[in-house]
Each structure stands twice: as C-alpha cells, then as structure tokens.
Design a protein around this motif. Sequence first.
Motif, PDB file in Angstrom:
ATOM      1  N   HIS A 122       0.833  -1.209   0.000  1.00 18.38           N
ATOM      2  CA  HIS A 122       0.000   0.000   0.000  1.00 18.38           C
ATOM      3  C   HIS A 122       0.863   1.252   0.000  1.00 18.38           C
ATOM      4  N   GLU A 123       1.923   1.241   0.808  1.00 19.36           N
ATOM      5  CA  GLU A 123       2.816   2.398   0.850  1.00 19.36           C
ATOM      6  C   GLU A 123       3.519   2.609  -0.484  1.00 19.36           C
ATOM      7  N   MET A 124       3.946   1.502  -1.115  1.00 23.33           N
ATOM      8  CA  MET A 124       4.606   1.621  -2.425  1.00 23.33           C
ATOM      9  C   MET A 124       3.628   2.138  -3.473  1.00 23.33           C
ATOM     10  N   THR A 125       2.356   1.678  -3.396  1.00 22.19           N
ATOM     11  CA  THR A 125       1.354   2.159  -4.345  1.00 22.19           C
ATOM     12  C   THR A 125       1.115   3.648  -4.174  1.00 22.19           C
ATOM     13  N   GLU A 126       0.959   4.069  -2.913  1.00 22.14           N
ATOM     14  CA  GLU A 126       0.747   5.492  -2.650  1.00 22.14           C
ATOM     15  C   GLU A 126       1.932   6.320  -3.132  1.00 22.14           C
ATOM     16  N   ARG A 127       3.139   5.827  -2.880  1.00 26.25           N
ATOM     17  CA  ARG A 127       4.332   6.565  -3.320  1.00 26.25           C
ATOM     18  C   ARG A 127       4.386   6.652  -4.837  1.00 26.25           C
ATOM     19  N   PHE A 128       4.073   5.531  -5.510  1.00 27.00           N
ATOM     20  CA  PHE A 128       4.074   5.536  -6.976  1.00 27.00           C
ATOM     21  C   PHE A 128       3.059   6.532  -7.518  1.00 27.00           C
ATOM     22  N   VAL A 129       1.839   6.527  -6.923  1.00 23.53           N
ATOM     23  CA  VAL A 129       0.799   7.446  -7.399  1.00 23.53           C
ATOM     24  C   VAL A 129       1.233   8.892  -7.209  1.00 23.53           C
ATOM     25  N   ARG A 130       1.799   9.205  -6.051  1.00 18.02           N
ATOM     26  CA  ARG A 130       2.235  10.586  -5.799  1.00 18.02           C
ATOM     27  C   ARG A 130       3.310  11.012  -6.793  1.00 18.02           C
ATOM     28  N   ILE A 131       4.317  10.140  -6.993  1.00 20.20           N
ATOM     29  CA  ILE A 131       5.410  10.485  -7.911  1.00 20.20           C
ATOM     30  C   ILE A 131       4.884  10.603  -9.335  1.00 20.20           C
ATOM     31  N   ALA A 132       4.026   9.627  -9.735  1.00 18.45           N
ATOM     32  CA  ALA A 132       3.520   9.639 -11.108  1.00 18.45           C
ATOM     33  C   ALA A 132       2.678  10.877 -11.381  1.00 18.45           C
ATOM     34  N   THR A 133       1.767  11.211 -10.458  1.00 22.06           N
ATOM     35  CA  THR A 133       0.930  12.389 -10.679  1.00 22.06           C
ATOM     36  C   THR A 133       1.751  13.669 -10.670  1.00 22.06           C
ATOM     37  N   HIS A 134       2.782  13.707  -9.829  1.00 21.67           N
ATOM     38  CA  HIS A 134       3.642  14.903  -9.798  1.00 21.67           C
ATOM     39  C   HIS A 134       4.422  15.042 -11.091  1.00 21.67           C
ATOM     40  N   GLU A 135       4.948  13.914 -11.592  1.00 20.51           N
ATOM     41  CA  GLU A 135       5.741  13.964 -12.816  1.00 20.51           C
ATOM     42  C   GLU A 135       4.872  14.225 -14.050  1.00 20.51           C
ATOM     43  N   LEU A 136       3.616  13.791 -14.012  1.00 19.55           N
ATOM     44  CA  LEU A 136       2.732  13.989 -15.160  1.00 19.55           C
ATOM     45  C   LEU A 136       2.177  15.409 -15.246  1.00 19.55           C
ATOM     46  N   ARG A 137       2.114  16.087 -14.107  1.00 18.84           N
ATOM     47  CA  ARG A 137       1.446  17.387 -14.081  1.00 18.84           C
ATOM     48  C   ARG A 137       2.085  18.382 -15.052  1.00 18.84           C
ATOM     49  N   THR A 138       3.400  18.501 -15.021  1.00 14.52           N
ATOM     50  CA  THR A 138       4.077  19.495 -15.862  1.00 14.52           C
ATOM     51  C   THR A 138       3.964  19.184 -17.354  1.00 14.52           C
ATOM     52  N   PRO A 139       4.303  17.952 -17.822  1.00  8.03           N
ATOM     53  CA  PRO A 139       4.173  17.688 -19.265  1.00  8.03           C
ATOM     54  C   PRO A 139       2.726  17.794 -19.758  1.00  8.03           C
ATOM     55  N   LEU A 140       1.751  17.428 -18.943  1.00 12.03           N
ATOM     56  CA  LEU A 140       0.357  17.570 -19.359  1.00 12.03           C
ATOM     57  C   LEU A 140      -0.022  19.040 -19.506  1.00 12.03           C
ATOM     58  N   THR A 141       0.444  19.865 -18.577  1.00 10.98           N
ATOM     59  CA  THR A 141       0.149  21.294 -18.655  1.00 10.98           C
ATOM     60  C   THR A 141       0.793  21.917 -19.889  1.00 10.98           C
TER      61      THR A 141
END
Length: 347
Positions: A122-141
């Motif tokens: 669960h912790e690894m999933t949460e960490r992956f989601v946080r990192i992925a959403t953070h990394e996706l935010r800039t290129p999507l914008t």
Amino acid sequence: MSRVDRWALPLWAVFATLNVVLMWVLPGAETIPFHLVWISLALVYGVRPWPLPATYAVCLCVAVVTGIPLIRHAHSEVIALEETAEIPLMSLLFLVMVWHVRRRTAAVAEARSAASRERVAHEMTERFVRIATHELRTPLTVARGYAEMLQVDTTDPELAADAGVVVDELAKLSRISGRLAALAWAHQDTSGDARILDLGALLQRVARRWAPVADEAIRVEASPTPVPGDEERLETALDCLVENAVLHGRAPIVLRAEQGATSVVIEVEDDGPGISAGRAAELLHGSDSPSSAGSGLGLMIVRGIVEAHGGRIALDPTPAGGLKVTISLPGALRLTTAQAGAGPAVI
C-alpha cells in the motif's frame, strides 16, 4: 523480554519442586500436587513457548519426576495401579496443548507477515501514485498549452477541430491525474486533522460553488449539524458526488444532512438514470466496465475519505429513478446557538 517472561520459568521450577516433594510426603494424596505440576507447566508454556526439542525434554523430565512417586505408591499399594495411567495421559494432554499453541503462533506470525506485506504494498502504491501524478502534471500542462495555442492560432478548421480533441483528452488526463493523487491522500488517517465542523455550512458552500455549473438549482436541506472530521477532505468527497450528479444526473440535485443520536447522515440525491445494486458495489470498489462512462475514481475517493472518518457509504436507486448516495459519519454534540448560524437554504 518482559518481567513476567523472565521470572515465569524460575518460579515454576520452585513451585513444581515443592509439589513433587508433597507427592513424596503425602502418599495417597499425591493427585492434587501431581496435577498442579502439569497445570502450572501448561501455564508457563502458554506465557513463553520454548523450542520444540526443549519442550520435549521438559515434558519427558516432568513425566519421569512426577511418575516415580506415583509408581512407588502404587507398588506399595497406597494407590491403585490404574492411577499411574495419568502419567502418559497428562504427557499426551500437554503435547496436544503444545501443538495447538504452536499452530496458533504460526497462524499469528503468518497474519502479521501478510499484514506487513500489504502495508508495504500500500505504501509503495501510494508513493508511486504521488510520484507519477507529480511527474505527469508538468508535461500535461505544457502539452495542453501548446494544443490550445495551436487550436486558437490555426486557420485550418479541420486542424482546429483535431487540436480541440487533443485539448479535451489532455484535460481528461489532468483530471484523472488529480483524482489519483486525491485517492492516495483520501485513505490517510484523519485523527490528526479532525475538528468539529458545521456540516450544514459545508453543504451550502459546496452547493453555492457548483450552482453555476448545474442546469437547475442545487437544493440544500440541512440545519447546522456538527461533525468531527477533516473539512478539506469532506469537501473533496462532496465535490466528487456533486460532480457525478452534474455529469450523469438530472436536476434538481439535493444535498441533505440529518443529525442522529450517535451519527450524522449525509445524502446526495439526483434524478438521473440511477444504477443497480451490483453496479453500485462495483463502482465503490473501483471496478469499471468498458461500456460505462467515467473512471470510477470519484466514488473510490469518496469511499476512502468516508472510511478514513470511520463512516460508511451506500448507493441506492430513488423511487423517481435517480441515485441517492448515503454517507453515515460518527456524530458530535450539537453546535451552540452562536455556532449554529443560518438554517436550511436553497441555492
């Protein structure tokens, strides 16, 4: 090692020795100290299990030490020979108890190991989601900005239409990315951020914000209702429910809050097409069929926030054919008159 674990074995050794002495000096009445030795041995093993070889050795030693007086008294005809049958019977009973204790210990260890693995996953999933959403935010914008610029600047109608499709899809990806981040954040413990808030005022604020988006009025039926919780997360949950009602329902959308004896009930109701009970369970657990609209993340976020507050959520069809989402949260004492403010309102 605790003090009980440290002193259990030495105290038992002293107690057992005294009872063995009593077995020798009280011929004919040795049954009571005999059983006290075995009972105390079982208690000590239950407090602090030993390795299996040591357990067998102790069992054999106790059987010999307590068996010799019984056999001696039987040989002297003080007791009947049949009473010596208690020696193997008590040994067997103790070994059965050992088997049960070891089996239970193994089951507990496996349960703890499984819980630990689940927590790490669960912790690894949460960490992956946080990192992925953070990394996706800039290129999507950035990609959305260029697509919007191309849509505005081009003189080719077909190219403008294609750019519009790209803009819409990138906007969907941005919303999904934001909801994934909210989903990872929704299940976190709320005890550190909980405070008493007025649920009636929160519903009015949510309705006022969504009123321009809805085709018809959003009606609020709620008196000042105190509830302990994280206001930001509860507002996020209500936003998800109202957004679903706006996208898939038909006006009017009704927000209710009722104070019960020990709980607070929130209802979000619309006149949309409604869903079946099986489909409701699928949506709450994140299952989404290819034929259905939406990602289903909104209801997963709501469920995570509600359960983090110690509450429950249910989806039910309404008599008019719409959908009613019911949330039950642990309640609080009623607000004072000064805190109460305005009563029910229609936005």
